[in-house]
Design a protein around this motif. Structure first.
Motif, PDB file in Angstrom:
ATOM      1  N   LEU A   1       1.129  -1.232  -0.020  1.00 14.90           N
ATOM      2  CA  LEU A   1       0.141   0.226   0.063  1.00 14.90           C
ATOM      3  C   LEU A   1       0.563   1.207  -0.110  1.00 14.90           C
ATOM      4  O   LEU A   1       1.705   1.439   0.895  1.00 14.90           O
ATOM      5  CB  LEU A   1      -0.882  -0.106   1.164  1.00 14.90           C
ATOM      6  N   LEU A   2       0.953   1.950  -1.162  1.00 13.91           N
ATOM      7  CA  LEU A   2       1.628   3.181  -1.334  1.00 13.91           C
ATOM      8  C   LEU A   2       0.780   4.502  -1.103  1.00 13.91           C
ATOM      9  O   LEU A   2      -0.032   4.756  -1.784  1.00 13.91           O
ATOM     10  CB  LEU A   2       2.325   3.014  -2.603  1.00 13.91           C
ATOM     11  N   LEU A   3       0.963   5.327  -0.088  1.00 11.05           N
ATOM     12  CA  LEU A   3       0.386   6.397   0.030  1.00 11.05           C
ATOM     13  C   LEU A   3       1.385   7.701   0.392  1.00 11.05           C
ATOM     14  O   LEU A   3       0.920   8.486   1.301  1.00 11.05           O
ATOM     15  CB  LEU A   3      -0.402   6.327   1.583  1.00 11.05           C
ATOM     16  N   LYS A   4       2.185   7.809  -0.528  1.00 14.30           N
ATOM     17  CA  LYS A   4       3.408   8.531  -0.522  1.00 14.30           C
ATOM     18  C   LYS A   4       2.691   9.850  -1.029  1.00 14.30           C
ATOM     19  O   LYS A   4       1.888  10.116  -2.123  1.00 14.30           O
ATOM     20  CB  LYS A   4       4.437   8.102  -1.565  1.00 14.30           C
ATOM     21  N   ASP A   5       3.180  11.016  -0.378  1.00 10.00           N
ATOM     22  CA  ASP A   5       2.849  12.437  -0.754  1.00 10.00           C
ATOM     23  C   ASP A   5       1.557  12.492  -0.983  1.00 10.00           C
ATOM     24  O   ASP A   5       0.748  13.199  -2.069  1.00 10.00           O
ATOM     25  CB  ASP A   5       3.750  12.550  -2.212  1.00 10.00           C
ATOM     26  N   CYS A   6       0.550  12.236  -0.108  1.00  4.50           N
ATOM     27  CA  CYS A   6      -0.915  12.345  -0.258  1.00  4.50           C
ATOM     28  C   CYS A   6      -1.615  13.401   0.735  1.00  4.50           C
ATOM     29  O   CYS A   6      -2.499  13.708   0.815  1.00  4.50           O
ATOM     30  CB  CYS A   6      -1.790  11.082   0.317  1.00  4.50           C
TER      31      CYS A   6
ATOM     32  N   GLY B   1      -4.572  -7.770   7.250  1.00  5.12           N
ATOM     33  CA  GLY B   1      -3.835  -8.803   8.052  1.00  5.12           C
ATOM     34  C   GLY B   1      -2.656  -9.257   7.383  1.00  5.12           C
ATOM     35  O   GLY B   1      -1.513  -9.895   7.815  1.00  5.12           O
ATOM     36  N   ILE B   2      -2.411  -8.849   5.947  1.00  7.27           N
ATOM     37  CA  ILE B   2      -1.276  -9.443   5.165  1.00  7.27           C
ATOM     38  C   ILE B   2      -0.302  -8.327   4.583  1.00  7.27           C
ATOM     39  O   ILE B   2       0.200  -8.716   3.654  1.00  7.27           O
ATOM     40  CB  ILE B   2      -2.032 -10.772   4.161  1.00  7.27           C
ATOM     41  N   LEU B   3      -0.514  -7.245   5.130  1.00 11.15           N
ATOM     42  CA  LEU B   3       0.262  -6.126   4.334  1.00 11.15           C
ATOM     43  C   LEU B   3       1.532  -6.166   4.705  1.00 11.15           C
ATOM     44  O   LEU B   3       1.824  -6.565   6.015  1.00 11.15           O
ATOM     45  CB  LEU B   3      -0.619  -4.787   5.040  1.00 11.15           C
ATOM     46  N   ILE B   4       2.292  -6.095   3.734  1.00  9.88           N
ATOM     47  CA  ILE B   4       3.793  -6.257   4.092  1.00  9.88           C
ATOM     48  C   ILE B   4       4.344  -4.885   3.982  1.00  9.88           C
ATOM     49  O   ILE B   4       5.425  -4.645   4.576  1.00  9.88           O
ATOM     50  CB  ILE B   4       4.249  -7.226   2.785  1.00  9.88           C
ATOM     51  N   GLU B   5       3.943  -4.195   2.951  1.00  9.62           N
ATOM     52  CA  GLU B   5       4.674  -2.855   2.909  1.00  9.62           C
ATOM     53  C   GLU B   5       3.630  -1.605   2.835  1.00  9.62           C
ATOM     54  O   GLU B   5       2.591  -1.600   2.319  1.00  9.62           O
ATOM     55  CB  GLU B   5       5.147  -2.884   1.377  1.00  9.62           C
ATOM     56  N   LEU B   6       3.990  -0.517   3.583  1.00  8.57           N
ATOM     57  CA  LEU B   6       3.101   0.464   3.729  1.00  8.57           C
ATOM     58  C   LEU B   6       4.102   1.592   3.647  1.00  8.57           C
ATOM     59  O   LEU B   6       4.971   1.846   4.504  1.00  8.57           O
ATOM     60  CB  LEU B   6       2.379   0.482   5.312  1.00  8.57           C
ATOM     61  N   ASP B   7       3.676   2.764   2.653  1.00 10.73           N
ATOM     62  CA  ASP B   7       4.601   3.674   2.324  1.00 10.73           C
ATOM     63  C   ASP B   7       3.885   4.913   2.870  1.00 10.73           C
ATOM     64  O   ASP B   7       2.754   5.373   2.083  1.00 10.73           O
ATOM     65  CB  ASP B   7       5.159   3.555   1.148  1.00 10.73           C
ATOM     66  N   LEU B   8       4.235   5.794   3.962  1.00 11.37           N
ATOM     67  CA  LEU B   8       3.434   7.057   4.300  1.00 11.37           C
ATOM     68  C   LEU B   8       4.639   8.018   4.242  1.00 11.37           C
ATOM     69  O   LEU B   8       4.503   8.979   4.726  1.00 11.37           O
ATOM     70  CB  LEU B   8       3.143   6.806   5.620  1.00 11.37           C
ATOM     71  N   THR B   9       5.675   7.915   3.350  1.00 11.38           N
ATOM     72  CA  THR B   9       6.489   9.150   3.135  1.00 11.38           C
ATOM     73  C   THR B   9       5.871  10.328   2.624  1.00 11.38           C
ATOM     74  O   THR B   9       4.703  10.026   1.885  1.00 11.38           O
ATOM     75  CB  THR B   9       7.771   8.734   2.385  1.00 11.38           C
ATOM     76  N   LYS B  10       6.496  11.472   2.910  1.00 11.86           N
ATOM     77  CA  LYS B  10       6.133  12.730   2.419  1.00 11.86           C
ATOM     78  C   LYS B  10       4.613  12.984   2.642  1.00 11.86           C
ATOM     79  O   LYS B  10       3.915  13.660   1.990  1.00 11.86           O
ATOM     80  CB  LYS B  10       6.414  12.828   0.790  1.00 11.86           C
TER      81      LYS B  10
END
Length: 133
Positions: free
Chosen positions: A97-102, A116-125
């Protein structure tokens, strides 16, 4: 009926399998995808790129089988993720799940419940003030 030698028959079988998989992928790409998103196979998984779309909420028209979701620069109006933000849309099979720059400022403690099976979460920027455990 035409009888083909074994090696030719094997090649024809592989070709038919490849064509069938392409047809299935095309059906998914056009059938279960939010109209503003680009749906495709990514690293062997169903993926959706909904970046730069101007949507103000998590897309609801995506297949529940989506495992890769890119919402980078999703919206300038998406400041808070409410509880069950992804479960309520049926997107519970996400691995990436990529939530970068939102422009996210607040995330409800239960926003990612059901993933429950989330491996990658990107909350940068983003402009997140507090992350709850």
């Amino acid at each position: 009926m035409i009888l083909l030698p074994g090696s030719v028959r094997a090649h024809v079988t592989l070709l038919l399998i490849a064509l069938a998989s392409l047809i299935g992928a095309e059906e998914w790409m056009t059938g279960d995808c939010e109209h503003l998103c680009k749906c495709k196979w990514t690293n062997g998984r169903k993926g959706a790129a909904c970046n730069n779309t101007g949507l103000s909420a998590i897309p609801r028209g995506l297949s529940k089988d989506v495992q890769y979701l890119d919402l980078e620069q999703f919206s300038n109006d998406l400041f808070c993720f409410p509880a069950d933000a992804f479960r309520s849309t049926g997107l519970v099979n996400l691995h990436n799940l990529l939530l970068k720059d939102c422009n996210i400022t607040d995330i409800d403690p239960d926003a990612f419940s059901g993933l429950g099976i989330l491996i990658e979460l990107d909350l940068t920027k983003n402009r997140i003030h507090t992350l709850h455990p």
